[in-house]
Design a protein around this motif. Structure first.
Motif, PDB file in Angstrom:
ATOM      1  N   ASP A 476       0.511  -1.482  -0.135  1.00 19.93           N
ATOM      2  CA  ASP A 476       0.067   0.178   0.182  1.00 19.93           C
ATOM      3  C   ASP A 476       0.951   0.979  -0.091  1.00 19.93           C
ATOM      4  O   ASP A 476       0.221   2.048  -1.182  1.00 19.93           O
ATOM      5  CB  ASP A 476      -0.985   0.060   1.133  1.00 19.93           C
ATOM      6  CG  ASP A 476      -2.161  -1.144   0.782  1.00 19.93           C
ATOM      7  OD1 ASP A 476      -2.045  -1.440  -0.165  1.00 19.93           O
ATOM      8  OD2 ASP A 476      -2.697  -1.716   2.844  1.00 19.93           O
ATOM      9  N   ARG A 477       1.989   1.225   0.266  1.00 24.05           N
ATOM     10  CA  ARG A 477       3.258   2.423   0.767  1.00 24.05           C
ATOM     11  C   ARG A 477       2.983   2.868  -0.653  1.00 24.05           C
ATOM     12  O   ARG A 477       3.830   3.729  -1.060  1.00 24.05           O
ATOM     13  CB  ARG A 477       4.185   2.071   1.815  1.00 24.05           C
ATOM     14  CG  ARG A 477       4.664   3.300   1.722  1.00 24.05           C
ATOM     15  CD  ARG A 477       5.653   3.691   3.744  1.00 24.05           C
ATOM     16  NE  ARG A 477       6.438   2.023   2.914  1.00 24.05           N
ATOM     17  CZ  ARG A 477       6.927   1.286   3.755  1.00 24.05           C
ATOM     18  NH1 ARG A 477       5.111   1.080   5.011  1.00 24.05           N
ATOM     19  NH2 ARG A 477       7.199  -0.007   4.335  1.00 24.05           N
ATOM     20  N   ASN A 478       3.699   1.731  -0.513  1.00 20.78           N
ATOM     21  CA  ASN A 478       4.033   1.858  -2.564  1.00 20.78           C
ATOM     22  C   ASN A 478       3.392   2.304  -3.696  1.00 20.78           C
ATOM     23  O   ASN A 478       3.988   2.632  -4.234  1.00 20.78           O
ATOM     24  CB  ASN A 478       5.325   0.215  -3.054  1.00 20.78           C
ATOM     25  CG  ASN A 478       6.832   0.425  -2.041  1.00 20.78           C
ATOM     26  OD1 ASN A 478       7.034   0.908  -2.043  1.00 20.78           O
ATOM     27  ND2 ASN A 478       6.563  -1.122  -1.882  1.00 20.78           N
ATOM     28  N   HIS A 479       2.537   1.570  -3.446  1.00 24.94           N
ATOM     29  CA  HIS A 479       1.340   1.876  -4.137  1.00 24.94           C
ATOM     30  C   HIS A 479       1.088   3.855  -4.594  1.00 24.94           C
ATOM     31  O   HIS A 479       0.469   5.102  -5.566  1.00 24.94           O
ATOM     32  CB  HIS A 479      -0.108   1.319  -3.724  1.00 24.94           C
ATOM     33  CG  HIS A 479      -1.403   2.037  -4.703  1.00 24.94           C
ATOM     34  ND1 HIS A 479      -1.693   1.470  -6.401  1.00 24.94           N
ATOM     35  CD2 HIS A 479      -2.461   2.790  -4.100  1.00 24.94           C
ATOM     36  CE1 HIS A 479      -2.365   2.234  -6.873  1.00 24.94           C
ATOM     37  NE2 HIS A 479      -3.107   2.622  -5.626  1.00 24.94           N
ATOM     38  N   ILE A 480       0.999   4.200  -2.934  1.00 25.23           N
ATOM     39  CA  ILE A 480       0.343   5.830  -2.668  1.00 25.23           C
ATOM     40  C   ILE A 480       1.936   6.069  -3.171  1.00 25.23           C
ATOM     41  O   ILE A 480       1.459   7.350  -4.082  1.00 25.23           O
ATOM     42  CB  ILE A 480       0.544   5.844  -1.002  1.00 25.23           C
ATOM     43  CG1 ILE A 480      -0.490   5.497  -0.242  1.00 25.23           C
ATOM     44  CG2 ILE A 480       0.575   7.043  -0.760  1.00 25.23           C
ATOM     45  CD1 ILE A 480      -1.065   5.366   1.166  1.00 25.23           C
ATOM     46  N   LEU A 481       2.490   5.654  -2.751  1.00 28.27           N
ATOM     47  CA  LEU A 481       3.842   6.903  -3.631  1.00 28.27           C
ATOM     48  C   LEU A 481       4.302   7.200  -4.650  1.00 28.27           C
ATOM     49  O   LEU A 481       4.858   7.874  -5.538  1.00 28.27           O
ATOM     50  CB  LEU A 481       5.486   6.168  -2.985  1.00 28.27           C
ATOM     51  CG  LEU A 481       5.623   6.266  -1.230  1.00 28.27           C
ATOM     52  CD1 LEU A 481       7.076   5.861  -0.728  1.00 28.27           C
ATOM     53  CD2 LEU A 481       5.695   7.170  -0.731  1.00 28.27           C
TER      54      LEU A 481
END
Length: 723
Positions: A476-481
């Motif tokens: 999820d963090r990579n998706h947002i970044l």
């Protein structure tokens, strides 16, 4: 010489009862100003194409006539012609709305006679003489409903306005239910005046006589009595009226705006939560209903309330410790119901009854303990913790409704606005509760530019909200970044913009350091290929955007650092000169035979030598460091570690040299004035003033630089938002 006052300024303002009098006086004035022909003209006014001279003359006369008409209107009649630009149209609009019919003309012609007839009644009300007032009413029964007060109200209006409680109670006994609904020229009933004055027993008696008063909306604002009472701060009256007000009046009438506004008032700024809590339980969707503030709702208000959550309060370390160790047993606000409605008559009777001795003693000791806790600040911290816990209960209810019920497009928009408002204000508790209710919010929620809440957190420099990203899963963090807005601005571009939220940081140098810390932290967690993404508007990378936006701040930071370094260099150089000279002119002089100092064997002389050496070496070091700052290159990255570290070392060595210099001075006094402590001790105490002043003025700067450079950092990577 004083300027002449226009006759129109002395004219009695137009209201709903004096149109005939007003129109005659204004017509005479317009005739005197030679603009009446314009008002009664039957032809169309000239246009610019008909001739510039004629049009300008008409426009000037029209403005003069219109100004006279507008100036002579009262607050309740001016809205009738607001927006009308022609004097003729304004005049006939007022005539259409306010000119009395034939049946009313005879009554208006007798207004002056009526005022004379009822003057004794109102004079007795002003004096508070009920006997005289009753005698007049007995002879003139219609006096109870006659509208003859200064505001066009009844005798009850006048008595309430002057807080004549006994007269008000007697008048209420004589008046009917319908009499209580009579309005004055401003559209206000006597019930409104009682609410405005906070006359609790009178409100209770009026409601008991006419129960429809609790649902009767006031003309201005179209608001309900309970909302008026709460807005004015009369909490007990509001609770009483709320317990008697049908729920549909607050939730259905006026599209639920009254209920939404009432909840908003409970949340901010009054912090009286019981009515709001009960109303939310009965109609949860009011949390997302627009109140009387355009584009605002209770949820939006809560998201923007600075002190609604602990994250918005600045605690000292001991206050934070006390706050965290306070345990509130009943954080949930008690709901309102018929069992807790306020009976004002009984309340007034209770106030008159004296307490017994035991109760008085207990109240005395409770007051002493409460005042002691207030003095220590514990009571305020307890109230704050109680309020924050109750706000969290309300927020959890709102979040549950937002995620478990079907909301229309407008309500959904209010939820989105509230979330981004909370991000802007740094309300991390709000974001956490929203994400607990719906874990997909960080991935799904975006503004009109498709920015995520973390993009917006970086823009607003809200580190507590941004730190929640570390609690997400790696996927999820990579998706947002990787996410970019519609202009292809990444989250690193957001870090490269110049923040408008830097006012809480003192000094341009520290502001530049904080901007670099943000950029470096966001850059660190991105993939290498994302660092070279160019936006669509300027076709530049995030680093290029950062350099472009921070040129002015770099220049200001350079000037700030050089100014501080220059001042400190002067002080350090002065100390070097003094302490170097003192080393060769020791107190007491030298022995003629040996050349050694006379007081060489005294302990205070050794203290003098050591402190003089420390002062000389540390001041020399500080001068060299500050000279290094003055000759530094001042590149962007230098503000991150190099320049702050040099400034820390320079301030520390300068402070050490001042302190050592004062020790050398004090030890010299002890040597020279041995046995004369009554002289040396006061002088030594005065010698501590420079040290204290330096600490008082410069230590905050030293501490800010140290915490900003070597503190734990602005990002809490251990944060787990969704636990």
């Amino acid at each position: 010489m004083a300027a002449a006052v226009s006759p129109i300024a002395n004219l009695k303002l137009l209201n709903h009862r004096n149109y005939e009098y007003w129109s005659f006086r204004v017509k005479v004035y317009l005739l005197a100003e030679d603009v009446w022909d314009l008002v009664e003209a039957t032809t169309e006014p000239p246009k610019p194409e008909d001739g510039e001279v004629a049009f300008k003359a008409w426009r000037k006369n029209n403005a003069k006539a219109l100004l006279a008409i507008q100036t002579s209107c009262g607050d309740d009649t001016y809205p009738i012609i607001e927006g009308i630009t022609e004097a003729k149209a304004a005049w006939y609009t007022l005539a259409e709305k306010l000119k009395p019919s034939d049946s009313e003309e005879g009554h208006n012609n007798n207004d002056d006679e009526s005022d004379v007839k009822y003057a004794p009644l109102y004079d007795s009300l002003k004096r508070g003489d009920w006997n005289a007032a009753k005698e007049f009413i007995d002879r003139h029964e219609e006096a109870l409903t006659h509208r003859g007060s200064s505001s066009g109200g009844t005798a009850l209006h006048e008595a309430i306005e002057r807080k004549q409680l006994r007269i008000v109670e007697e008048l209420l006994k004589m008046m009917t239910e319908q009499d209580l609904e009579i309005q004055d020229d401003n559209g206000c009933t006597a019930f409104f005046y009682a609410l405005q004055k906070g006359m609790a027993p009178i409100v209770a008696k009026m409601v008991k006589k006419n129960k429809s008063l609790v649902t009767m909306r006031f003309t201005f604002g179209n608001t309900t009595p309970v909302l008026v009472a709460y807005t004015l701060g009369h909490w007990e009256i509001a609770r009483f009226l709320y317990s008697l007000t049908p729920i549909h009046v607050l939730t259905e009438d006026s599209s639920g705006r009254d209920g939404a506004q009432l909840i908003t008032q409970c949340l901010f700024p009054t912090n009286k939560l019981d009515i709001g809590w009960d109303l939310l339980q009965k109609c949860p969707k009011l949390a997302f209903t627009e109140n009387y503030v355009p584009d605002s709702s209770p949820l939006y208000t809560l998201a923007g309330s600075r002190f609604a959550f602990s994250s918005g309060v600045s605690f000292r370390f001991w206050q934070r410790w006390i706050y965290n160790n306070i345990h509130v047993q009943q954080p949930q606000p008690a709901p309102i119901n018929s069992d807790v409605c306020v009976n004002f008559e009984e309340l007034e009777d209770d106030k008159r009854n004296p307490r017994d001795l035991i109760s008085s003693v207990m109240c005395f000791f409770q007051g002493v303990v409460k005042n002691l806790l207030k003095l220590l600040g514990i009571h305020d911290l307890h109230e704050m913790r109680l309020h924050h816990d109750r706000i969290l209960q309300i927020l959890q209810l709102m979040c549950d409704v937002a995620t478990r019920r079907n909301l229309d497009s407008k309500q959904t928009a209010f939820v989105r606005k509230a979330i981004f408002r909370a991000v802007e204000r740094g309300q991390v508790e709000f974001i956490k509760e929203m994400c607990k209710a719906n874990p997909r919010i960080p991935l799904m929620m975006g503004d009109e530019s498709y920015k995520s809440i973390f993009h917006y957190a970086v823009e607003c420099r809200q580190e507590k909200v941004f730190s929640l990203i570390y609690g997400l899963s790696e996927y999820d963090r990579n998706h947002i970044l990787k996410r970019a807005d519609k202009f292809n601005n990444t989250i690193l571009h957001a870090a490269g913009s110049l923040s408008a939220h830097l006012n809480h940081i003192k000094g341009a140098a520290l502001q530049m350091q904080r901007e670099l810390q943000w950029f470096k932290e966001v850059e660190r967690i991105l993939q290498p290929q994302q660092l070279e993404v160019r936006n669509k508007t300027e076709q530049i990378t995030a680093r290029e955007l950062f350099t472009k936006n921070h040129k002015k701040l770099v220049k200001e930071g350079e000037e700030s650092m050089k100014g501080t370094a220059t001042s400190c260099t002067v002080v350090g150089a002065l100390i070097v000169t003094i302490m170097f000279a003192v080393a060769f002119t020791v107190p007491g002089g030298n022995n003629q035979d040996t050349g050694f100092p006379i007081f060489l064997r005294k302990k205070f002389f050794r203290v003098f030598l050591i402190s003089d050496s420390i002062s000389l070496f540390s001041s020399t070091t500080s001068v060299m460091i500050f000279l290094g700052i003055l000759t530094s290159r001042y590149a962007e990255d230098d503000f991150l570690w190099s320049l702050p570290t040099k400034m820390l070392l320079g301030l520390f060595t300068l402070f050490l040299s001042i302190a050592a210099m004062m020790v050398a001075f004090s030890s010299t006094l002890f040597i020279m004035l041995e046995g004369e402590s009554w002289i040396s001790i006061p002088i030594i105490l005065l010698a501590s003033v420079p040290i204290s002043s330096f600490v008082w003025m410069q230590f905050p700067l030293f501490l800010d630089i140290f915490m900003s450079t070597y503190g734990r950092g602005i990002f809490d990577k251990k944060c787990r938002a969704w636990e």
